[in-house]
Motif scaffolding. Structure first.
Motif, PDB file in Angstrom:
ATOM      1  N   CYS A 255       6.821   9.848   2.225  1.00  0.00           N
ATOM      2  CA  CYS A 255       6.097   8.574   2.065  1.00  0.00           C
ATOM      3  C   CYS A 255       7.084   7.425   1.902  1.00  0.00           C
ATOM      4  O   CYS A 255       6.887   6.329   2.454  1.00  0.00           O
ATOM      5  CB  CYS A 255       5.156   8.642   0.871  1.00  0.00           C
ATOM      6  SG  CYS A 255       3.735   9.721   1.083  1.00  0.00           S
ATOM      7  N   TRP A 256       8.149   7.657   1.135  1.00  0.00           N
ATOM      8  CA  TRP A 256       9.158   6.608   0.948  1.00  0.00           C
ATOM      9  C   TRP A 256       9.822   6.275   2.285  1.00  0.00           C
ATOM     10  O   TRP A 256      10.028   5.093   2.612  1.00  0.00           O
ATOM     11  CB  TRP A 256      10.213   7.049  -0.064  1.00  0.00           C
ATOM     12  CG  TRP A 256      11.143   5.948  -0.441  1.00  0.00           C
ATOM     13  CD1 TRP A 256      11.031   5.080  -1.478  1.00  0.00           C
ATOM     14  CD2 TRP A 256      12.348   5.561   0.257  1.00  0.00           C
ATOM     15  NE1 TRP A 256      12.071   4.180  -1.484  1.00  0.00           N
ATOM     16  CE2 TRP A 256      12.887   4.453  -0.430  1.00  0.00           C
ATOM     17  CE3 TRP A 256      13.017   6.036   1.376  1.00  0.00           C
ATOM     18  CZ2 TRP A 256      14.070   3.814  -0.035  1.00  0.00           C
ATOM     19  CZ3 TRP A 256      14.186   5.411   1.791  1.00  0.00           C
ATOM     20  CH2 TRP A 256      14.692   4.313   1.089  1.00  0.00           C
ATOM     21  N   LEU A 257      10.159   7.304   3.069  1.00  0.00           N
ATOM     22  CA  LEU A 257      10.790   7.069   4.368  1.00  0.00           C
ATOM     23  C   LEU A 257       9.865   6.296   5.302  1.00  0.00           C
ATOM     24  O   LEU A 257      10.298   5.372   6.004  1.00  0.00           O
ATOM     25  CB  LEU A 257      11.184   8.406   5.008  1.00  0.00           C
ATOM     26  CG  LEU A 257      12.430   9.103   4.464  1.00  0.00           C
ATOM     27  CD1 LEU A 257      12.646  10.424   5.192  1.00  0.00           C
ATOM     28  CD2 LEU A 257      13.664   8.220   4.592  1.00  0.00           C
ATOM     29  N   PHE A 258       8.595   6.679   5.315  1.00  0.00           N
ATOM     30  CA  PHE A 258       7.659   5.960   6.181  1.00  0.00           C
ATOM     31  C   PHE A 258       7.489   4.521   5.707  1.00  0.00           C
ATOM     32  O   PHE A 258       7.360   3.609   6.533  1.00  0.00           O
ATOM     33  CB  PHE A 258       6.297   6.658   6.206  1.00  0.00           C
ATOM     34  CG  PHE A 258       5.290   5.963   7.086  1.00  0.00           C
ATOM     35  CD1 PHE A 258       5.335   6.120   8.464  1.00  0.00           C
ATOM     36  CD2 PHE A 258       4.321   5.132   6.543  1.00  0.00           C
ATOM     37  CE1 PHE A 258       4.424   5.463   9.292  1.00  0.00           C
ATOM     38  CE2 PHE A 258       3.410   4.468   7.359  1.00  0.00           C
ATOM     39  CZ  PHE A 258       3.467   4.635   8.734  1.00  0.00           C
TER      40      PHE A 258
ATOM     41  N   ALA B 223       2.346   9.713  -5.088  1.00  0.00           N
ATOM     42  CA  ALA B 223       2.868  11.016  -4.667  1.00  0.00           C
ATOM     43  C   ALA B 223       3.905  11.543  -5.653  1.00  0.00           C
ATOM     44  O   ALA B 223       3.882  12.728  -6.022  1.00  0.00           O
ATOM     45  CB  ALA B 223       3.472  10.905  -3.266  1.00  0.00           C
ATOM     46  N   TYR B 224       4.807  10.674  -6.102  1.00  0.00           N
ATOM     47  CA  TYR B 224       5.803  11.124  -7.076  1.00  0.00           C
ATOM     48  C   TYR B 224       5.163  11.395  -8.433  1.00  0.00           C
ATOM     49  O   TYR B 224       5.572  12.324  -9.152  1.00  0.00           O
ATOM     50  CB  TYR B 224       6.933  10.102  -7.205  1.00  0.00           C
ATOM     51  CG  TYR B 224       8.033  10.319  -6.202  1.00  0.00           C
ATOM     52  CD1 TYR B 224       8.896  11.403  -6.313  1.00  0.00           C
ATOM     53  CD2 TYR B 224       8.211   9.450  -5.129  1.00  0.00           C
ATOM     54  CE1 TYR B 224       9.888  11.622  -5.381  1.00  0.00           C
ATOM     55  CE2 TYR B 224       9.207   9.650  -4.199  1.00  0.00           C
ATOM     56  CZ  TYR B 224      10.048  10.748  -4.326  1.00  0.00           C
ATOM     57  OH  TYR B 224      11.033  10.967  -3.400  1.00  0.00           O
ATOM     58  N   ALA B 225       4.161  10.615  -8.807  1.00  0.00           N
ATOM     59  CA  ALA B 225       3.447  10.879 -10.056  1.00  0.00           C
ATOM     60  C   ALA B 225       2.749  12.242  -9.987  1.00  0.00           C
ATOM     61  O   ALA B 225       2.748  13.006 -10.966  1.00  0.00           O
ATOM     62  CB  ALA B 225       2.437   9.773 -10.327  1.00  0.00           C
ATOM     63  N   ALA B 226       2.150  12.546  -8.828  1.00  0.00           N
ATOM     64  CA  ALA B 226       1.505  13.850  -8.659  1.00  0.00           C
ATOM     65  C   ALA B 226       2.532  14.972  -8.752  1.00  0.00           C
ATOM     66  O   ALA B 226       2.263  16.034  -9.345  1.00  0.00           O
ATOM     67  CB  ALA B 226       0.787  13.893  -7.308  1.00  0.00           C
TER      68      ALA B 226
ATOM     69  N   VAL C 298       0.829  -1.203   0.000  1.00  0.00           N
ATOM     70  CA  VAL C 298       0.000   0.000   0.000  1.00  0.00           C
ATOM     71  C   VAL C 298       0.865   1.254   0.000  1.00  0.00           C
ATOM     72  O   VAL C 298       0.649   2.186  -0.799  1.00  0.00           O
ATOM     73  CB  VAL C 298      -0.953   0.002   1.206  1.00  0.00           C
ATOM     74  CG1 VAL C 298      -1.649   1.355   1.345  1.00  0.00           C
ATOM     75  CG2 VAL C 298      -1.986  -1.107   1.081  1.00  0.00           C
ATOM     76  N   TRP C 299       1.883   1.296   0.871  1.00  0.00           N
ATOM     77  CA  TRP C 299       2.698   2.498   0.971  1.00  0.00           C
ATOM     78  C   TRP C 299       3.654   2.643  -0.217  1.00  0.00           C
ATOM     79  O   TRP C 299       4.023   3.771  -0.572  1.00  0.00           O
ATOM     80  CB  TRP C 299       3.450   2.528   2.295  1.00  0.00           C
ATOM     81  CG  TRP C 299       2.572   3.069   3.375  1.00  0.00           C
ATOM     82  CD1 TRP C 299       1.824   2.364   4.265  1.00  0.00           C
ATOM     83  CD2 TRP C 299       2.306   4.449   3.634  1.00  0.00           C
ATOM     84  NE1 TRP C 299       1.114   3.209   5.075  1.00  0.00           N
ATOM     85  CE2 TRP C 299       1.381   4.502   4.718  1.00  0.00           C
ATOM     86  CE3 TRP C 299       2.746   5.635   3.075  1.00  0.00           C
ATOM     87  CZ2 TRP C 299       0.916   5.702   5.225  1.00  0.00           C
ATOM     88  CZ3 TRP C 299       2.268   6.849   3.582  1.00  0.00           C
ATOM     89  CH2 TRP C 299       1.370   6.867   4.647  1.00  0.00           C
ATOM     90  N   SER C 300       4.031   1.544  -0.831  1.00  0.00           N
ATOM     91  CA  SER C 300       4.798   1.644  -2.080  1.00  0.00           C
ATOM     92  C   SER C 300       3.952   2.313  -3.157  1.00  0.00           C
ATOM     93  O   SER C 300       4.439   3.161  -3.921  1.00  0.00           O
ATOM     94  CB  SER C 300       5.240   0.257  -2.541  1.00  0.00           C
ATOM     95  OG  SER C 300       6.152  -0.316  -1.629  1.00  0.00           O
ATOM     96  N   PHE C 301       2.680   1.930  -3.205  1.00  0.00           N
ATOM     97  CA  PHE C 301       1.772   2.526  -4.185  1.00  0.00           C
ATOM     98  C   PHE C 301       1.496   3.992  -3.849  1.00  0.00           C
ATOM     99  O   PHE C 301       1.436   4.847  -4.747  1.00  0.00           O
ATOM    100  CB  PHE C 301       0.464   1.741  -4.232  1.00  0.00           C
ATOM    101  CG  PHE C 301      -0.532   2.282  -5.211  1.00  0.00           C
ATOM    102  CD1 PHE C 301      -0.291   2.220  -6.575  1.00  0.00           C
ATOM    103  CD2 PHE C 301      -1.712   2.867  -4.768  1.00  0.00           C
ATOM    104  CE1 PHE C 301      -1.209   2.730  -7.488  1.00  0.00           C
ATOM    105  CE2 PHE C 301      -2.639   3.371  -5.669  1.00  0.00           C
ATOM    106  CZ  PHE C 301      -2.383   3.309  -7.031  1.00  0.00           C
ATOM    107  N   ILE C 302       1.326   4.308  -2.563  1.00  0.00           N
ATOM    108  CA  ILE C 302       1.120   5.703  -2.160  1.00  0.00           C
ATOM    109  C   ILE C 302       2.324   6.555  -2.564  1.00  0.00           C
ATOM    110  O   ILE C 302       2.181   7.686  -3.059  1.00  0.00           O
ATOM    111  CB  ILE C 302       0.865   5.798  -0.647  1.00  0.00           C
ATOM    112  CG1 ILE C 302      -0.497   5.200  -0.292  1.00  0.00           C
ATOM    113  CG2 ILE C 302       0.934   7.246  -0.160  1.00  0.00           C
ATOM    114  CD1 ILE C 302      -0.768   5.118   1.200  1.00  0.00           C
TER     115      ILE C 302
END
Length: 360
Positions: free
Chosen positions: A339-342, A311-314, A303-307
């Motif tokens: 998001c990547w760090l989390f 975020a980077y796509a946005a 899920v967080w990989s997709f988030i």
């Protein structure tokens, strides 16, 4: 069998020694980078630009240029030295980097880079010996991921330097972060050499996790550029509005690339690695299909990989949209890296799931 076990244990000890040794060399590089910033100064280009912007108003007021014409003279206004022409654009020369234009600053900078190269080689040796001690990829837990991550981040920085890119200004924040990363790794995240859990017994470990590490390292460099862009942009805004920044702020900011250059650097770095992050998620889905019989199961890590991907796509979309360029897009970039760090620290440590094999 006992001989093999003793050899693996010796290699593990050698890896630990190399990691600690690299921390010692990184510490020397840190102080050399500090000296580089302290003793460096603005280059001739920076001094000239500052002199022009300072003197243009004085000259136009005290001794305006004149042009002889038949029947009289006409007063001509001197061209204004533009600090910020419009939103998202700059007519400011890049600063000379951390070393500035002084011999002493440049000398300390070269010493810092040389020490960083030595520390990188020592740390890479620690990662390799760790792999030899367990006879597998050296990133099966958070400790191994962390030491490999910092190695790849420094390696990416050195590659940019080898390509003659003006990125020496990254050196100080990079070495500082690497020391923090390794400090956490050896004190909190350390895990003894051990074999893989069954789910990790796959060649996809080499593919999926290695690309995730590379993406994170390069995203980190982009995040540094974004943070410095925000500071430099505020500095240029203050100059454009007639403000007078403090001496320390001027000393630091005028050695950095212009806000426009920092913005372009962060964008190009993030845009270049985004397709690889997409591949990382796809590779993880394929591996999940082999290991667990399904390609996607809404596991917290997935899920967080997709988030992070969203975020980077946005950010990339915003960066290409006129109304969202500049600071708004920069905030999105920092949110994406957060998001990547989390996804790495938060999910691994605090959230239970199929990826809960961090080893801490």
């Amino acid at each position: 069998m006992n001989l093999a076990a003793a050899t693996n244990e010796s290699l593990a000890e050698a890896s630990n020694v190399l990691i600690y040794s690299s921390m010692a060399v990184y510490t020397l590089a840190f102080f050399a980078h500090i000296a580089e910033w302290v003793f460096g100064s603005r280059s001739k280009v920076g001094r000239t630009a500052a002199a022009l912007s300072t003197s243009s108003a004085k000259v136009s007021a005290a001794a305006p240029a004149v042009k002889a014409q038949a029947g009289g003279t006409a007063v001509l206004e001197r061209p204004e030295v533009i600090t910020r022409s419009a939103a998202g654009t700059r007519d400011v020369p890049d600063g000379p980097g951390a070393a500035g234009g002084t011999f002493k600053g440049d000398l300390y900078g070269r010493i810092a880079v040389s020490l960083t190269v030595v520390a990188f080689l020592v740390e890479a040796g620690g990662v390799i010996t760790r792999a030899l001690s367990v006879q597998r990829a050296p990133w099966a837990n958070m400790y191994e991921f962390s030491i490999t991550f910092s190695t790849v981040a420094v390696g990416s920085y050195l590659v940019l330097l080898a390509l003659k890119k003006n990125v020496r200004w990254i050196g100080l924040p990079l070495v500082t972060t690497v020391l923090l990363d390794l400090g956490i790794a050896v004190t909190t995240l350390y895990t003894d050499s051990d074999q893989l859990v069954p789910a990790l017994h796959s060649y996809w470990l080499w593919i999926h996790v290695s690309t995730a590490i590379l993406c994170g390292a390069v995203f980190y460099l982009g995040a540094v550029g974004t943070i410095l862009y925000l500071f430099r942009d505020s500095y240029e805004n203050k100059l454009a509005s007639g403000g007078t920044p403090g001496k320390f702020a001027s000393s630091v900011m005028e050695r950095l690339p212009s806000a426009s250059s920092l913005d372009k650097f962060a964008y190009r770095i993030n845009a270049a690695v985004f397709p690889l992050w997409t591949f990382t998620i796809i590779a993880g889905a394929i591996w999940a299909g082999d290991a667990w019989g399904r390609y996607w199961g809404w596991d917290p890590k997935e899920v967080w990989s997709f988030i992070t991907w969203v975020a980077y796509a946005a950010y990339l979309h915003a960066r290409a949209t006129a109304g969202w360029k500049g600071r708004k897009a920069a905030y999105l970039a920092l949110l994406a890296f957060a998001c990547w760090l989390f996804n790495y620290y938060g999910v691994n440590i605090f959230v239970s799931g199929l990826h809960s094999y961090a080893g801490v």
